[in-house]
Design a protein around this motif. Structure first.
Motif, mmCIF file in Angstrom:
data_model
loop_
_atom_site.group_PDB
_atom_site.id
_atom_site.type_symbol
_atom_site.label_atom_id
_atom_site.label_comp_id
_atom_site.label_asym_id
_atom_site.label_seq_id
_atom_site.Cartn_x
_atom_site.Cartn_y
_atom_site.Cartn_z
ATOM 1 N N GLY A 156 36.888 32.216 45.801
ATOM 2 C CA GLY A 156 38.179 31.544 45.765
ATOM 3 C C GLY A 156 38.932 31.786 44.468
ATOM 4 O O GLY A 156 39.685 30.923 43.990
ATOM 5 N N LEU A 157 38.739 32.962 43.873
ATOM 6 C CA LEU A 157 39.399 33.323 42.615
ATOM 7 C C LEU A 157 40.278 34.553 42.833
ATOM 8 O O LEU A 157 40.167 35.240 43.851
ATOM 9 C CB LEU A 157 38.353 33.634 41.533
ATOM 10 N N THR A 158 41.108 34.856 41.862
ATOM 11 C CA THR A 158 41.868 36.094 41.912
ATOM 12 C C THR A 158 40.987 37.238 41.407
ATOM 13 O O THR A 158 40.004 37.018 40.693
ATOM 14 C CB THR A 158 43.123 36.007 41.033
ATOM 15 N N GLN A 159 41.344 38.458 41.774
ATOM 16 C CA GLN A 159 40.570 39.608 41.317
ATOM 17 C C GLN A 159 40.608 39.735 39.801
ATOM 18 O O GLN A 159 39.599 40.084 39.171
ATOM 19 C CB GLN A 159 41.103 40.888 41.954
ATOM 20 N N SER A 160 41.749 39.434 39.211
ATOM 21 C CA SER A 160 41.859 39.538 37.748
ATOM 22 C C SER A 160 40.962 38.517 37.064
ATOM 23 O O SER A 160 40.357 38.808 36.027
ATOM 24 C CB SER A 160 43.314 39.348 37.314
ATOM 25 N N ALA A 161 40.842 37.319 37.660
ATOM 26 C CA ALA A 161 39.969 36.296 37.078
ATOM 27 C C ALA A 161 38.515 36.738 37.140
ATOM 28 O O ALA A 161 37.741 36.559 36.184
ATOM 29 C CB ALA A 161 40.154 34.967 37.797
ATOM 30 N N VAL A 162 38.130 37.320 38.260
ATOM 31 C CA VAL A 162 36.763 37.818 38.404
ATOM 32 C C VAL A 162 36.498 38.925 37.382
ATOM 33 O O VAL A 162 35.454 38.941 36.714
ATOM 34 C CB VAL A 162 36.526 38.337 39.840
ATOM 35 N N SER A 163 37.427 39.848 37.235
ATOM 36 C CA SER A 163 37.256 40.949 36.280
ATOM 37 C C SER A 163 37.123 40.420 34.857
ATOM 38 O O SER A 163 36.288 40.907 34.074
ATOM 39 C CB SER A 163 38.445 41.907 36.367
ATOM 40 N N ARG A 164 37.909 39.406 34.489
ATOM 41 C CA ARG A 164 37.827 38.834 33.134
ATOM 42 C C ARG A 164 36.462 38.203 32.885
ATOM 43 O O ARG A 164 35.873 38.368 31.809
ATOM 44 C CB ARG A 164 38.938 37.796 32.926
ATOM 45 N N LEU A 165 35.958 37.473 33.873
ATOM 46 C CA LEU A 165 34.656 36.814 33.708
ATOM 47 C C LEU A 165 33.538 37.851 33.544
ATOM 48 O O LEU A 165 32.619 37.670 32.730
ATOM 49 C CB LEU A 165 34.368 35.913 34.909
ATOM 50 N N ILE A 166 33.610 38.930 34.301
ATOM 51 C CA ILE A 166 32.612 39.996 34.171
ATOM 52 C C ILE A 166 32.716 40.654 32.794
ATOM 53 O O ILE A 166 31.702 40.917 32.128
ATOM 54 C CB ILE A 166 32.774 41.057 35.279
ATOM 55 N N GLN A 167 33.932 40.912 32.339
ATOM 56 C CA GLN A 167 34.134 41.544 31.030
ATOM 57 C C GLN A 167 33.618 40.658 29.899
ATOM 58 O O GLN A 167 33.022 41.154 28.930
ATOM 59 C CB GLN A 167 35.617 41.863 30.832
ATOM 60 N N ARG A 168 33.814 39.338 30.031
ATOM 61 C CA ARG A 168 33.307 38.422 29.001
ATOM 62 C C ARG A 168 31.781 38.474 28.945
ATOM 63 O O ARG A 168 31.181 38.496 27.864
ATOM 64 C CB ARG A 168 33.755 36.997 29.301
ATOM 65 N N LEU A 169 31.152 38.481 30.131
ATOM 66 C CA LEU A 169 29.697 38.519 30.167
ATOM 67 C C LEU A 169 29.178 39.837 29.589
ATOM 68 O O LEU A 169 28.187 39.851 28.831
ATOM 69 C CB LEU A 169 29.210 38.346 31.609
ATOM 70 N N GLU A 170 29.832 40.941 29.926
ATOM 71 C CA GLU A 170 29.419 42.232 29.370
ATOM 72 C C GLU A 170 29.573 42.254 27.858
ATOM 73 O O GLU A 170 28.716 42.786 27.143
ATOM 74 C CB GLU A 170 30.246 43.355 30.005
#
Length: 311
Positions: free
Chosen positions: A26-40
Motif C-alpha cells: 500500500g505504498l508508492t514505488q518511490s517510497a519503496v525505493s527510498r526504504l530499500i536505499q536507506r537499508l542498503e
C-alpha cells in the motif's frame, strides 16, 4: 535500521518487483525505493541486482534476507507472546516433503482452514533434509518430513512421529499380473522414481547393487501424482508407501508387489519451530488430523491386494 525498511526489503525480495511490492504494502514505488536505499546505506551493501528482470537478490541480499526473516519472525513472536487467547491468524509457513504433499493438502489442510479461518497456509515442498534446516533457522514455522525408520530429527526440534510406513514396489495392474517379478526383471523394464536424494531411490539402488546391474530409471520427477500416473500406465515400476499415496488420483490404479529382497520403512514426522507463539494451537490441530489420517497399523484399513515377486 527500522522494521519498515526490513519489511519492505522482504516484500520486494518475495515479489521480485518494486511495483508489485508497493502494491502489496500500500505504498508508492518511490517510497519503496527510498526504504530499500536507506537499508542498503545502513548495511553498506547492494541488496538487489537492478540490471535483471525480474529483480534478483545479490549474494549479500540473499544473506540479508535470511536475517530479515528471523528479525520479522522474532518481532511477530514478541507480539504473539502478549496476545492472550487471540485466535491464531496470519501466515503459517509449513514445509512438506515431496512425497507427503498429497497427504498434507487433503484432510489436514481442510481441518486447519475450518479451525482457523484467519490463517493463511503457505506450503513449501522440498526434500526433508533442507526442510529440517529451514525449521531450525526460522525460515519455516514447521514441517512435515520423512526419515528412514532408524533416523530421528535433531534433538533441538520439537518433533512428533506420526507414523511408520513400509515402502512397497508398485506396478500397473497389467504388469503386476504378467509374471512373478524379480528385482532384476523389474529393473530391465525400468523404474519411475524421484531424482537422486530420494530415500526410496537410494534404498532400491542398494538392493539392486546386490544383483549386479545399476538402477535403471526411465522417468524421474518430484510430483508423486505424476509418477503414479506413469506407473499406472505401465511406463515402469515405482516405489511408494501405500497409505501415503491413498489420496492421489491414480492410487487405485496401481498394485503392490511382494519383494522379499527389498525392504524399507520410513517415518513421518511433524516438526515445530522453537518458538511457535500464538500459532501453537495450529500444530495441535495439525497433529491430531494427521494421527486420524494415519492411525497405528492395527487400526488402519486393509491394504490393497499384493502380487508376489519371486526371490
Amino acid at each position: 535500521m527500522k522494521l519498515n525498511e526490513i519489511r519492505t526489503f522482504v516484500a520486494v525480495a518475495e515479489a521480485q518487483s518494486v511495483q508489485e511490492a508497493a502494491h502489496r504494502l500500500g505504498l508508492t514505488q518511490s517510497a519503496v525505493s527510498r526504504l530499500i536505499q536507506r537499508l542498503e546505506a545502513e548495511l553498506g551493501v547492494s541488496l538487489f541486482d537492478r540490471q535483471t528482470k525480474p529483480l534478483a537478490l545479490t549474494r549479500d541480499g540473499e544473506m540479508a534476507l535470511a536475517h530479515a526473516h528471523r528479525v520479522l519472525k522474532a518481532t511477530d513472536e514478541l507480539s504473539d507472546a502478549f496476545a492472550g487467547a487471540a485466535q491464531p491468524q496470519g501466515l503459517l509457513r509449513l514445509g512438506v516433503a515431496h512425497v507427503l504433499t498429497s497427504i498434507a493438502a487433503h484432510h489436514p489442510l481442510d481441518r486447519l482452514r475450518a479451525a482457523f479461518p484467519g490463517l493463511t497456509v503457505r506450503l513449501h515442498s522440498d526434500w526433508s533434509t533442507p526442510l529440517v534446516e529451514q525449521v531450525r533457522n526460522g525460515t519455516l514455522d514447521g514441517a512435515l518430513v520423512l526419515t528412514h525408520d532408524a533416523q530421528t530429527p535433531p534433538d533441538d526440534l520439537d518433533a512428533v512421529c506420526i507414523s511408520r510406513e513400509p515402502v512397497r514396489v508398485v506396478a500397473s495392474a497389467e504388469l503386476a499380473g504378467q509374471r512373478d517379478w524379480t528385482l532384476p526383471a523389474m529393473n530391465a523394464v525400468g523404474w519411475v522414481l524421484q531424482p537422486d536424494g530420494c530415500q526410496y531411490r537410494t534404498a532400491m539402488s542398494r538392493a539392486m547393487a546386490q544383483h549386479g546391474p545399476a538402477l535403471n530409471v526411465t522417468v524421474e520427477g518430484f510430483d508423486q501424482s505424476l509418477l503414479l500416473s506413469l506407473v499406472a500406465r505401465g511406463v515402469g515400476f515405482g516405489l511408494a508407501p501405500l497409505r501415503l499415496i491413498a489420496p492421489t488420483l491414480h492410487a487405485a490404479q496401481v498394485r503392490p508387489l511382494e519383494t522379499p529382497d527389498f525392504a524399507l520403512t520410513v517415518a513421518v514426522w511433524l516438526l515445530r519451530g522453537r518458538f511457535t507463539g500464538r500459532i501453537g494451537p495450529v500444530f495441535d490441530v495439525l497433529e491430531d488430523s494427521l494421527l486420524d489420517l494415519l492411525p497405528p497399523a492395527e487400526e488402519a484399513p486393509l491394504p490393497l491386494p499384493c502380487h508376489s515377486a519371486a526371490e
